[in-house]
Design an enzyme around this catalytic site. Structure first.
Site, PDB file in Angstrom:
ATOM      1  N   CYS A 268       4.353   0.111   1.724  1.00  0.00           N
ATOM      2  CA  CYS A 268       3.883   1.340   2.370  1.00  0.00           C
ATOM      3  C   CYS A 268       5.144   2.136   2.656  1.00  0.00           C
ATOM      4  O   CYS A 268       5.877   2.468   1.728  1.00  0.00           O
ATOM      5  CB  CYS A 268       3.036   1.033   3.605  1.00  0.00           C
ATOM      6  SG  CYS A 268       3.679  -0.260   4.688  1.00  0.00           S
ATOM      7  N   GLY A 271       6.852  -1.233   4.938  1.00  0.00           N
ATOM      8  CA  GLY A 271       6.558  -2.468   4.214  1.00  0.00           C
ATOM      9  C   GLY A 271       6.095  -3.600   5.103  1.00  0.00           C
ATOM     10  O   GLY A 271       6.338  -4.773   4.792  1.00  0.00           O
TER      11      GLY A 271
END
Length: 345
Positions: A268, A271
């Site tokens: 993302c 992470g």
């Protein structure tokens, strides 16, 4: 489940045909046909999880327990020495989200030749029991412009067949959450010694963007690596999607990818939050389908993940979302099984 609508398509290289799960148009990639035994596993798991969802205060208590055991800054300093080395600080998107020394990904070929760099990338191997039966992951941050080449080097080195991207490049507050390391629709993109080419692109009705990519070193005789890239831009930072359809579509498509090819890269922005939630959902459903009812202990699963990367699953909302997505998928699997059984009568 929607099959999606293609916005751009081009054929894959004839010299290196894409694996069958790269067929975005195939409805079969969105269908998981379970056995009678798996139907029993799913039914039992669904019963127990539905009972749990009737007690949301217990789920909140579970997450509170997880948060009480978070790593302390002093322990992080002792356990993340390579990430916090002055040579590598600039490679971290967030200074408080860094990989442990024990399970960090180490790049064999790294453009940073300083000995102190030690092949560093902000990425963690997330290994789970029964690696021959369930997916293994690499949890990592959204790449920074000066780490794009390192990111792709990691993908090639670890033979990663899939990248799951659970963020926008820029959020609604105009904050950059991830660098653009993957868009290559207008011809090859080069990142140092690495070339990335888009072979197919499709946007689904669930807002997923699917890309079939070919990645390779620029000067090599080896065939390129086919990489399936999912982007789900509608999952907000520190939040959850409005429904579970897209997340479960990712799982359905990845279910057909053999687990022994290489780890799935999930990221993302940091992470850990959205990344941790997806890994939890994926791992739990896989284990239920194996008959492993210990998978219903999400506290244990996330604790295992947090022992390998700091802060996996960040918020209580994300924790509840894990339960919801798992229950929704079990319902889907059971319904599909009943539909097949009835059609045979």
């Amino acid at each position: 489940m929607a099959t999606g609508k293609s916005v751009l398509t081009s054929s894959s290289s004839k010299s290196n045909p894409a694996p069958p799960w790269f067929d975005f148009s195939s409805v079969s990639t969105l269908r998981i046909s379970i056995t009678a035994d798996q139907y029993q596993y799913c039914s039992e798991a669904l019963r127990l999880l539905n009972e749990k969802l009737q007690m949301p205060h217990e789920i909140t208590k579970e997450f509170t327990k997880l948060q009480a055991n978070r790593i302390r800054p002093s322990e992080m300093a002792r356990s993340c020495t390579v990430a916090l080395n002055s040579s590598n600080i600039s490679k971290n998107r967030y200074t408080d989200v860094v990989p442990f020394d024990k399970n960090r990904v180490v790049l064999n070929s790294c453009k940073d030749y300083r000995p102190s760099a030690k092949g560093y990338i902000n990425a963690s191997f997330i290994t789970t029991p029964s690696p021959e039966k369930v997916s293994q992951f690499i949890a990592t941050q959204g790449p920074l412009p000066h780490t794009f080449e390192d990111f792709w080097e990691m993908v090639i080195q670890c033979h990663c067949p899939v990248i799951v991207m659970l963020t926008r490049l820029v959020d609604n507050f105009k904050t950059v959450k991830c660098g653009d390391y993957f868009q290559a629709e207008n011809g090859p993109r080069e990142f140092g010694n690495i070339s990335v080419v888009t072979k197919q692109l499709q946007t689904t009705e669930t807002s997923l963007v699917l890309r079939s990519l070919e990645v390779n070193h620029k000067e090599t005789d080896k065939p390129p690596l086919s990489v399936l890239h999912f982007q789900y831009p509608e999952w907000p930072d520190h939040g959850v999607p409005a429904d579970t359809f897209a997340v479960r579509e990712i799982f359905k498509r990845l279910y057909h990818v053999p687990v022994n090819i290489g780890p799935i890269v999930v990221h993302c922005s940091a992470g850990i939050g959205r990344t941790g939630a997806y890994c939890t959902i994926h791992n739990t459903i896989q284990r239920i389908l194996m008959g492993d009812m210990s998978a219903l202990d999400l506290v244990s699963t996330i604790s295992m993940f947090r022992s390998q990367r700091i802060g996996m699953v960040q918020t209580v909302g994300q924790y509840f979302f894990c339960y919801k997505a798992i229950v929704d998928e079990l319902n889907d699997l059971i319904s599909e099984f009943k539909g097949r059984s009835n059609s045979k009568c």
